[in-house]
Design an enzyme around this catalytic site. Structure first.
Site, PDB file in Angstrom:
ATOM      1  N   LYS A   1       0.822  -1.217   0.000  1.00  0.00           N
ATOM      2  CA  LYS A   1       0.000   0.000   0.000  1.00  0.00           C
ATOM      3  C   LYS A   1       0.851   1.262   0.000  1.00  0.00           C
ATOM      4  O   LYS A   1       0.460   2.271  -0.579  1.00  0.00           O
ATOM      5  CB  LYS A   1      -0.961   0.010   1.181  1.00  0.00           C
ATOM      6  N   THR A   2       2.019   1.234   0.650  1.00  0.00           N
ATOM      7  CA  THR A   2       2.878   2.427   0.672  1.00  0.00           C
ATOM      8  C   THR A   2       3.343   2.765  -0.743  1.00  0.00           C
ATOM      9  O   THR A   2       3.389   3.936  -1.136  1.00  0.00           O
ATOM     10  CB  THR A   2       4.093   2.212   1.591  1.00  0.00           C
TER      11      THR A   2
ATOM     12  N   ARG B   1       2.544 -10.570  10.502  1.00  0.00           N
ATOM     13  CA  ARG B   1       3.859  -9.918  10.675  1.00  0.00           C
ATOM     14  C   ARG B   1       4.970 -10.843  10.196  1.00  0.00           C
ATOM     15  O   ARG B   1       6.101 -10.401   9.977  1.00  0.00           O
ATOM     16  CB  ARG B   1       4.126  -9.579  12.158  1.00  0.00           C
TER      17      ARG B   1
ATOM     18  N   ASP C   1      -4.242   7.412   5.250  1.00  0.00           N
ATOM     19  CA  ASP C   1      -3.685   6.063   5.412  1.00  0.00           C
ATOM     20  C   ASP C   1      -4.255   5.442   6.686  1.00  0.00           C
ATOM     21  O   ASP C   1      -4.639   6.151   7.614  1.00  0.00           O
ATOM     22  CB  ASP C   1      -2.159   6.163   5.493  1.00  0.00           C
ATOM     23  N   GLU C   2      -4.303   4.103   6.726  1.00  0.00           N
ATOM     24  CA  GLU C   2      -4.790   3.372   7.911  1.00  0.00           C
ATOM     25  C   GLU C   2      -6.171   3.902   8.352  1.00  0.00           C
ATOM     26  O   GLU C   2      -6.413   4.157   9.531  1.00  0.00           O
ATOM     27  CB  GLU C   2      -3.784   3.496   9.071  1.00  0.00           C
TER      28      GLU C   2
ATOM     29  N   GLN D   1      -7.404  -5.251   9.957  1.00  0.00           N
ATOM     30  CA  GLN D   1      -6.319  -4.818  10.842  1.00  0.00           C
ATOM     31  C   GLN D   1      -6.755  -3.658  11.742  1.00  0.00           C
ATOM     32  O   GLN D   1      -5.930  -2.883  12.217  1.00  0.00           O
ATOM     33  CB  GLN D   1      -5.094  -4.428  10.021  1.00  0.00           C
TER      34      GLN D   1
END
Length: 748
Positions: free
Chosen positions: A34-35, A610, A225-226, A256
């Site tokens: 996504k970044t 993770r 974002d997020e 998430q």
């Protein structure tokens, strides 16, 4: 956009990058890049001729903003420096610096951190003569924070019958009064806490439509974002800013969303389409981080949630190893199993300890892990320890700097008025505070004119202190942040006092001050910083998030220990998720409603994703809680993983074929590493270094090792005529009753 950029993206990513007009939502699964998508989306806007000043990109950590800006700059050059990019708090603190006077605050307002707020609440509780055990500052602050995140003002709080009923039911009817007093004191001190930065931005936009119009026209493109982590206050701000152009792009993953306890509202992302019927949705479903087994296992868990945006996350990486599950008899045994596994994987795979992370649900679980790692000489670091900016000496110097910028900052003033000691005792300080209240003055006004309110003998040191602060004002007005801070550190007497303390702790404190000054020098030497003033620096450090604080506990490679909440956004080659037990994970407090349980399941999903190459889960059948050994059952989440992705071969117990307990800790890090050896489950072989312990103080519940019977837990002790019998439940041979004087047990 240039074709070479698109060649780096998969079709879903490219589609999200190219769609720049109108509202859009990018559902970005874990490890889906996504970044990269956000970076190229911003670069695409700039290449289309959009002025960088017209782009607002909001993140949740300064680290994420800095990384994104650096990536954009690589693509489009220096224009990236003009983007409005940063955390919600940093961006809106910047806006408030320009507009604060419109809502009655000074532009040089102080930003209180959590400790400042707790200290102030504690003072108010004491002044109102309330029970400080009932009105704990952390509890009161949490209640106030929750209200602000929901945009409930003091007057609304005091006049809401349901809120009043809740507080009365909790036997804390004065919370509303504390909220009122707290806000009045912050306002009088020219201070805002973190929640105020968002609350007051909403007030500003609501009460001053001209200001809202100004920023609506400025921010033609808004990116968040997020987005699954936004609260109601953040949701409202972004919706208002995007109301005119409707060019809003939110990126997130409902799977998430794990910060409900901080006020995050998952419905913001689940119901986003209701606000924007013309919404375009893009799903980033390819996971580039993890092996197929890890991704499939994560999918099999999260599918059990009802409230979610459906997506099909997949990986084209190798299948990878199956997920290993370790079963231990106790939390200490669990620590040993995990430490041994890390040691063996590191040696056999020629890895660095940096490749390993141990994740847990609560900080208290780190103890057993730390002990086990230390015994194997494995270096580790704990993320989430005491922040650099929370150390006493740092807070002391920062208080001087804050007071220089804002003399009405009462918390800063009270902290340093007699540090280093200058003859201003508690009685004098109490008199100053009382005088300020009686005369409706700020504390600084009384301090600066102490000779008008008290006898010369008492007033002289107070006036001397005020003169020092006034001299700092003059320096700060002429010099940059570093020169001002250096002058203040020396002139205040802090450096001299810390230098005089030759203890190890004193030397460490002195070095910490030097490190702070080094950080300020680095700040002013940054060519991209336009404002190098002391006030600008203070705002910068006040807005540092937990994720931005570098852990300085260890140099060199080390295993990382942290809570799962702290691990969000990070990745490690090998991950261990420990404490997979009912009432621990999921937490006992999170199984009373479907919404809470689904949040816990999302937390487990975050933990699983993770891991890049290897994932290990562990649980104990007994664990100490509040000094008592209690039996535990494995977490329901373990049963939700599709069994085809799990390997239980290392789990201890009948019928498993092998037990890891026999070879745990037999090798030490100073020995030549060898491959793990298999030992038959029916026959225990004592290690060569077996040495019996003194059992005179043996207690029920303790874990022991017998040279013949292996490992077990003491279930009962009985003493008759000076002879003590121990009933021990051994893992391999069952229950035995042994005389302690002959048993030769090693206590663990």
């Amino acid at each position: 956009m240039a074709l070479d950029y698109l060649s780096l993206l998969n079709p879903s990513q490219a589609a999200a990058v190219l769609q720049t007009e109108g509202p859009c939502m990018i559902i970005a699964g874990a490890g889906s890049g996504k970044t990269r998508v956000l970076t190229y989306r911003i670069a695409n806007l700039l290449e289309k001729g959009v002025d960088p000043f017209n782009i607002l990109a909001l993140t949740f950590t300064n680290k994420a903003a800095k990384e994104m800006r650096a990536r954009v700059e690589k693509v489009v050059g220096p224009a990236a420096r003009s983007l409005w990019m940063g955390t919600f708090h940093s961006v809106f603190a910047k806006i408030l610096r320009s507009e604060a006077d419109k809502i009655g605050y000074p532009r040089s307002f102080t930003i209180y951190d959590t400790q400042d707020s707790k200290t102030l609440i504690g003072q108010i509780v004491k002044e109102l003569e309330l029970d400080d055990k009932l009105y704990k500052p952390s509890l009161v602050l949490g209640r106030i924070s929750s209200a602000k995140n929901k945009l409930i003002s003091v007057s609304q709080y005091l006049n809401d019958a349901s809120i009043k009923a809740d507080d009365e039911a909790a036997l804390r009817p004065k919370i509303g009064v504390l909220y009122q007093q707290y806000q009045q004191r912050c306002f009088k001190a020219g201070a805002m806490d973190f929640d105020d930065l968002l609350f007051n931005t909403n007030v500003l936009f609501k009460e001053h439509t001209d200001v809202l119009n100004k920023y609506q026209n400025m921010f033609r493109f808004v990116m968040v974002d997020e987005y699954q982590d936004t609260n109601y206050s953040q949701y409202l701000i972004t919706r208002k800013l995007a109301a005119k152009e409707r060019n809003i792009c939110v990126v997130g993953d409902d799977a998430q969303s794990i910060y409900a306890f901080r006020g995050a509202d998952i419905t913001n992302i689940l119901n986003f389409e209701k606000d924007y019927p013309e919404l375009q949705v893009f799903k980033l479903e390819q996971n580039y981080r993890s092996t197929k087994n890890i991704v499939w296992a994560a999918n099999s868990v999260i599918k059990n949630n009802q409230a979610q945006l459906r997506k099909d996350v997949f990986s084209e990486n190798e299948d990878g190893t199956l997920i290993e599950v370790l079963k231990a008899a106790s939390d200490n045994e669990e620590g040993k199993l995990v430490a041994n596994s890390i040691y063996e994987d590191k040696m056999n795979g020629h890895l660095s300890y940096d490749n390993f992370a141990i994740l847990y649900r609560t900080n208290a679980q780190s103890r057993a892990m730390e002990e086990a790692l230390r015994k194997l000489n494995i270096r580790y670091k704990i993320v989430g320890g005491l922040s650099f900016y929370q150390r006493k000496e740092i807070k002391d110097l920062v208080a001087y700097l804050r007071l220089t910028v804002n003399q009405n900052d009462e918390q800063a003033l009270r902290r340093v008025i007699n540090y280093p000691k200058r003859g201003i005792g508690d009685t004098t300080i109490s008199k100053l505070i009382t005088t300020a209240d009686e005369n409706n003055h700020s504390l600084w006004e009384v301090v600066a004119n102490a000779d008008q309110f008290m006898a010369a003998r008492v007033a002289n040191p107070v006036v001397g202190f005020a003169e020092k602060i006034k001299s700092y004002l003059v320096v700060a007005a002429k010099e940059d942040a570093f020169e001002a801070a250096k002058f203040i550190a020396k002139n205040s007497g802090m450096l001299e006092e810390l230098y005089a303390d030759k203890s190890i702790e004193g030397l460490s404190r002195y070095e910490n001050i030097q490190e702070l000054l080094n950080g300020i020098k680095e700040y002013v030497d940054d060519p991209e910083r336009e404002d190098k003033s002391l006030g600008a620096f203070l705002q910068d450090i006040a807005l540092v998030t937990d994720s931005d604080v570098k852990d300085a506990q260890q140099d060199g490679e080390a295993v990382t220990l942290m809570t799962i909440h702290s691990a969000k956004g990070l990745e490690f080659r090998n991950v261990y998720i420990v404490g997979m037990e009912e009432n621990l994970f999921p937490s006992q407090m999170m199984i009373t409603s479907r919404a809470d349980l689904e949040e816990e399941r999302r937390l487990f999903y975050v933990a699983i994703t993770r891991a890049e190459k290897k994932l290990t889960l562990s649980y104990a059948t007994s664990r100490y809680q509040w000094g008592n050994l209690r039996s535990c059952e494995k977490s329901r989440f373990l049963d939700e993983i599709d069994p085809q992705y799990v390997n239980f071969k290392f789990a201890a117990g009948p019928g498993t074929g092998e037990s890891p307990f026999q070879h745990v800790f037999e090798r030490r890090s100073n020995l030549i590493p060898t491959a793990p050896r298999k030992v038959a489950a029916t026959k225990y072989v004592a290690p060569v270094d077996f040495t019996p312990s003194d059992t005179s103080n043996l207690q029920s519940g303790q874990r022991v090792e017998h040279a013949k019977f292996g490992f077990g837990v003491v279930s009962q002790l009985e003493t008759q005529q000076g002879t003590t019998k121990a009933t021990i439940l051994f893992e391999e041979v069952g229950e035995k009753v042994l005389l302690l004087s002959f048993a030769k047990l090693r206590v663990h």
